[in-house]
Each structure stands twice: as structure tokens, then as C-alpha cells.
Enzyme design. Structure first.
Site, mmCIF file in Angstrom:
data_model
loop_
_atom_site.group_PDB
_atom_site.id
_atom_site.type_symbol
_atom_site.label_atom_id
_atom_site.label_comp_id
_atom_site.label_asym_id
_atom_site.label_seq_id
_atom_site.Cartn_x
_atom_site.Cartn_y
_atom_site.Cartn_z
ATOM 1 N N LYS A 58 4.413 4.035 -3.329
ATOM 2 C CA LYS A 58 3.837 2.889 -4.040
ATOM 3 C C LYS A 58 2.776 2.260 -3.180
ATOM 4 C CE LYS A 58 3.546 0.019 -7.409
ATOM 5 N NZ LYS A 58 2.105 0.413 -7.439
ATOM 6 N N LYS B 172 -0.848 5.134 -0.280
ATOM 7 C CA LYS B 172 -2.136 4.458 -0.490
ATOM 8 C C LYS B 172 -3.167 5.523 -0.815
ATOM 9 C CE LYS B 172 -3.746 0.231 -0.185
ATOM 10 N NZ LYS B 172 -3.051 -1.069 -0.261
ATOM 11 N N ASP C 29 -6.597 -2.135 -5.401
ATOM 12 C CA ASP C 29 -6.840 -2.687 -4.063
ATOM 13 C C ASP C 29 -8.329 -3.082 -4.099
ATOM 14 O OD1 ASP C 29 -5.322 -2.781 -1.268
ATOM 15 O OD2 ASP C 29 -7.379 -2.219 -0.805
ATOM 16 N N THR D 131 -0.956 -11.393 -5.528
ATOM 17 C CA THR D 131 -1.191 -11.296 -4.085
ATOM 18 C C THR D 131 -1.641 -12.653 -3.534
ATOM 19 O OG1 THR D 131 -1.882 -9.025 -4.512
ATOM 20 C CG2 THR D 131 -2.230 -9.859 -2.288
ATOM 21 N N SER E 95 4.143 -5.658 -8.649
ATOM 22 C CA SER E 95 4.008 -4.291 -9.185
ATOM 23 C C SER E 95 5.395 -3.707 -9.463
ATOM 24 C CB SER E 95 3.284 -3.381 -8.189
ATOM 25 O OG SER E 95 1.895 -3.539 -8.284
HETATM 26 N N1 GLU Z 1 -3.015 -2.960 -2.834
HETATM 27 C C1 GLU Z 1 -1.958 -3.913 -2.826
HETATM 28 C C2 GLU Z 1 -1.357 -4.010 -1.435
HETATM 29 O O1 GLU Z 1 -2.058 -3.892 -0.466
HETATM 30 C C3 GLU Z 1 -0.940 -3.706 -3.943
HETATM 31 C C4 GLU Z 1 -0.313 -2.366 -4.044
HETATM 32 C C5 GLU Z 1 0.541 -2.162 -5.294
HETATM 33 O O2 GLU Z 1 0.680 -3.076 -6.093
HETATM 34 O O3 GLU Z 1 1.060 -1.055 -5.431
HETATM 35 O O4 GLU Z 1 -0.193 -4.264 -1.241
#
Ligand code: GLU
Length: 427
Positions: free
Chosen positions: A71, A107, A147, A191, A359
Site C-alpha cells: 500500500k 510506492k 502522491d 493527510t 486509504s
Molecule cells: N502517498 C501517501 C503517503 O505518502 C498516501 C498513500 C496511500 O494512501 O496509499 O502516505
């Protein structure tokens, strides 16, 4: 370089853990965690509006599936390379573990630059990207999200292509979706809101609050905008924000409606803000936002944006709290300076975990074909952030570093994954 920086930061916290629990060393948990389970790199060809063929590089690093499906978000930025994706994926393992929810770490993204591209170009790029990525992801396997450079528009184009290729309405395969097509309330805000909920907990545990506090929020993207919104809702005042061209200072408080119009509707630069806002607002081209006196600083733009010079300026001007809205925005030397000057410092893997936590709530709603209200989801998020905050402090206490959010976050995240790895055997 960024990957080694992220690994070093976690390892620096783990000495007391390994001496207390030698089984982690005996079973090579740390060595296994530093090696991604799988790394995928692929070609993304696409056609511009004028008919030119462009070729970008796509990445997905599937780091750890110990606690759940891989994830983590997808980043579209011209600077993206494998090292950056690995650092982000590595951080994500511990961040996700810290939420207490069943999600592994991963990622991905591309060196594609969405800036200045038309909607049609972004769509063709996203479709080509998903035409390769789709075979690697799925609700039980790997669940990407957004992201930097990837928001609702990009996720929409990617989900559409995934649905078309697989002929399945598999909502739980991507998060950050629009609320009308399987998304969760509060995911967009999560976030930034979560970052401020965390800071609120830091203040509360010191018997204080956000009321009347002067705050800096670097960046002006999704995290920054929603952090600014929540600071204002909780009675603080954000007096500056930034982008890569400089910063805006607005002593009476950033006008959020105007900022959103510029960033989200026009997809423009913040230099336009002062022309439209007038009053005492001022744009400082190429200036450092950290020079602005404040009590609380929330670096919410990108990695290594707050260095020693920035940290020294914050200390000089009496800043008391630095909490990372972005992933690893503070350099190791800047952290050392801040901590040495008794500035409370909280790391991104704890502070900004509200995004990925929401998420996981989106995945829960998708799995049960349900959708929750804004109030209920926000309430869940705020409780999750309180849980993360308290877990950091309790863990820091337990391992002999009271008040140390970095040690608390690294150790609490690590032990949750490590214990599960021991249970699952050498895989
Ligand atoms: N990109 C976000 C992070 O850095 C969210 C990742 C997600 O929701 O899977 O945590």
C-alpha cells in the site's frame, strides 16, 4: 541517497530494540526489511497533443506485504527515480504499520511531468501507465493511491483504464477515488487534516492548544491546503505557504479560497496570490519560508526541503514545534539542530499517516460495499491520529527516550512488522 538516508534514520532508533529482543537480529528481520520483495520498472510510451511520441519510466516497488497488501501512493514528478521510490516505499512500511491497520508498504510513480500538460495528455499518459501496472496490482495484492502530481484526476483516468482492461469494477484496487465512484469521504483532506490532528495531540499533551498560534505550512499542494484549512478550523493562523518559486507571506492569515482557486482550478503558481489578494500579503521570490517567525512549522512540500539553514532560522525565531506533513522533508542535520535546541520534532511517518490510514478506511468501505459520512470518517481519522500519537510516546518511554517522537515512531512501526515477520517464517 534518499533511500540510505531513510534506512539510516530507522536503524539509528533500533539499537535498544535489538538489545532487548535478540530474536530480531537472529532472524535477520532488518536485512530482510531493507530488501524490497519486488521492484518493477517499465516503459510508458504516450502521444502528445501535437502527435509527438514521449517515453517515460514507470516504477512500482512492492516493499513489504507482511501486514497486508502493498500500500502506498504513486508520484508523478520529473525528479523521480528508483532511489526516491525506494525511500518512499521503505518509509511507507513503518508508517502503515504505525496506523495499526492491515496494510503493507509500497510506492511507485513515474518521471512524467504533469505541469503544463493538457487534460488529454494526462489521460493518455495515465492510460499507458496503467496498461502495464494493472497486471501487478489488485485489492488483495497491491493498492496504489496518489502522491505528488497524482490526485483525483489522474486516479480517475487510471481506475477507468484498470476497469476497462480487467472488465471488473474492483474498487478496492486503488484508493483516493472520487466519492461518486467508490472513494471515501475525507480521503482528499486526510493527510493535511491528520497532520494537524497530530500537532493538536502534541500540544494537548503539553497542556496547550492551537488557538492563536502562528503556523508556517510549506508547499501549496493537497497536503498543505488541507493542513491550512484544519489549522484555521482549530483556531490557529497560517501566515505563509510556498511552492518551488518562493513563498507567500500573509500576516492576516492565508486566504484558503483564493489559494484553492489558484492551485486547484487554475493549476497556477502561488506568485499570483498576492496580485489577487492585495493588503499586506507579499510574494518573496526564491525566498526561504523558514525565515518567517512562527511557533509551529509544518514542512508539507517534499523531501529534504528543510535543511540546517532553515532549521537555524526557525530556532532563532522561537519556533517550538516542527511536524512533517511531507515524507522526510527535514534533513538529518536539520533534525539534529532542532532536537538539540529543544524544538519538539515529529517525523512524517507518524504525522502524515492520516492519508494512508484513510486509504485503509476506503478499502474497508469498498470491501463492505458501504460508504460512510464525512463526520464518521473524520472521527475515525482523528481517533487513529490520537492512537498513533500515543503509541509513539508510550513506545519512546518504554525504550528509554521519553518525548522522542522519532524513536517512538520508528520502534513502534518496526516491532509491529517485525513480530509478524517472525510469525510468517523466512519468506
Ligand atoms: N502517498 C501517501 C503517503 O505518502 C498516501 C498513500 C496511500 O494512501 O496509499 O502516505
Amino acid at each position: 541517497m534518499e533511500f540510505h538516508q531513510a534506512v539510516r534514520e530507522v536503524l539509528a532508533s533500533l539499537a535498544p530494540v535489538v538489545s532487548k529482543h535478540p530474536q530480531y537480529a537472529d532472524s535477520a528481520v532488518i536485512r530482510r526489511l531493507c530488501e524490497p520483495e519486488r521492484q518493477i520498472i517499465f516503459r510508458v510510451p504516450w502521444v502528445t497533443d501535437s502527435g509527438r511520441i514521449e517515453v517515460n519510466r514507470g516504477f512500482r516497488v512492492e516493499f513489504s506485504s507482511t501486514l497486508g497488501p502493498y500500500k502506498g501512493g504513486l508520484r508523478f514528478h520529473p525528479s523521480l527515480n528508483l532511489g526516491i521510490v525506494k525511500f518512499l516505499g521503505f518509509e511507507q512500511i513503518f508508517k502503515n504499520a504505525l496506523t495499526g491497520l492491515p496494510i503493507g508498504g509500497g510506492k511507485g510513480g513515474s518521471d512524467f511531468d504533469p505541469k503544463g500538460r493538457s487534460d488529454a495528455e494526462v489521460m493518455r499518459f495515465c492510460q499507458s501507465f496503467m496498461t502495464e501496472l494493472y497486471r501487478h496490482i489488485g485489492e488483495y495484492t497491491d493498492v496504489p493511491a496518489g502522491d505528488i502530481g497524482v490526485g483525483g484526476r489522474e486516479l480517475g483516468y487510471m481506475f477507468g483504464q484498470y476497469k476497462r482492461i480487467t472488465n471488473r469494477y474492483e474498487s478496492g484496487t486503488l484508493t483516493g477515488k472520487g466519492v461518486s465512484w467508490g472513494g471515501s469521504q475525507v480521503r482528499t483532506e486526510a493527510t493535511g487534516y491528520g497532520t494537524v490532528f497530530f500537532v493538536d495531540e502534541m500540544l494537548k499533551s503539553a497542556g496547550s492548544s492551537l488557538d492563536g498560534r502562528k503556523v508556517l505550512v510549506s508547499g501549496s499542494g493537497n497536503v498543505a491546503i488541507h493542513a491550512i484549512e484544519k489549522v484555521h478550523q482549530l483556531g490557529g493562523r497560517v501566515i505563509a505557504c510556498s511552492d518551488s518559486t518562493g513563498y507567500v507571506l500573509d500576516p492576516s492569515g492565508i486566504d484558503l479560497e483564493l489559494l484553492r482557486e489558484i492551485k486547484e482550478v487554475r493549476r497556477g503558481r502561488i506568485s499570483d496570490y498576492c496580485d489577487l489578494r492585495g493588503g499586506q500579503s507579499r510574494f518573496v521570490a526564491d525566498g526561504s519560508i523558514w525565515d518567517v517567525p512562527c511557533e509551529i512549522a509544518l514542512p508539507s512540500a517534499t523531501q529534504n526541503e528543510l535543511d540546517e539553514t532553515g532549521a537555524a532560522a526557525l530556532i532563532r525565531n522561537g519556533c517550538r514545534i516542527v511536524a512533517e506533513g511531507a515524507n522526510m522533508p527535514t534533513t538529518p542535520n536539520a533534525i539534529r539542530l532542532l532536537v538539540g535546541a529543544q524544538v519538539q520534532f515529529a517525523p512524517g511517518k507518524a504525522v502524515n499517516a492520516g492519508g494512508v490510514a484513510t486509504s485503509a478506511l476506503e478499502m474497508q468501505q469498498n470491501a463492505s460495499r458501504d460508504s460512510w459520512t464525512f463526520e464518521h470518517t473524520q472521527d475515525r481519522l482523528s481517533k487513529i491520529m490520537r492512537g498513533i500519537h500515543d503509541r509513539c510516546l508510550e513506545t519512546a518511554d518504554e525504550y528509554g527516550s521519553p518525548g522522542d517522537y522519532v524513536a517512538g515512531a520508528n520502534i513502534a512501526g518496526f516491532t509491529r512488522v517485525a513480530d509478524a515477520m517472525l510469525a510468517l517464517g523466512v519468506i
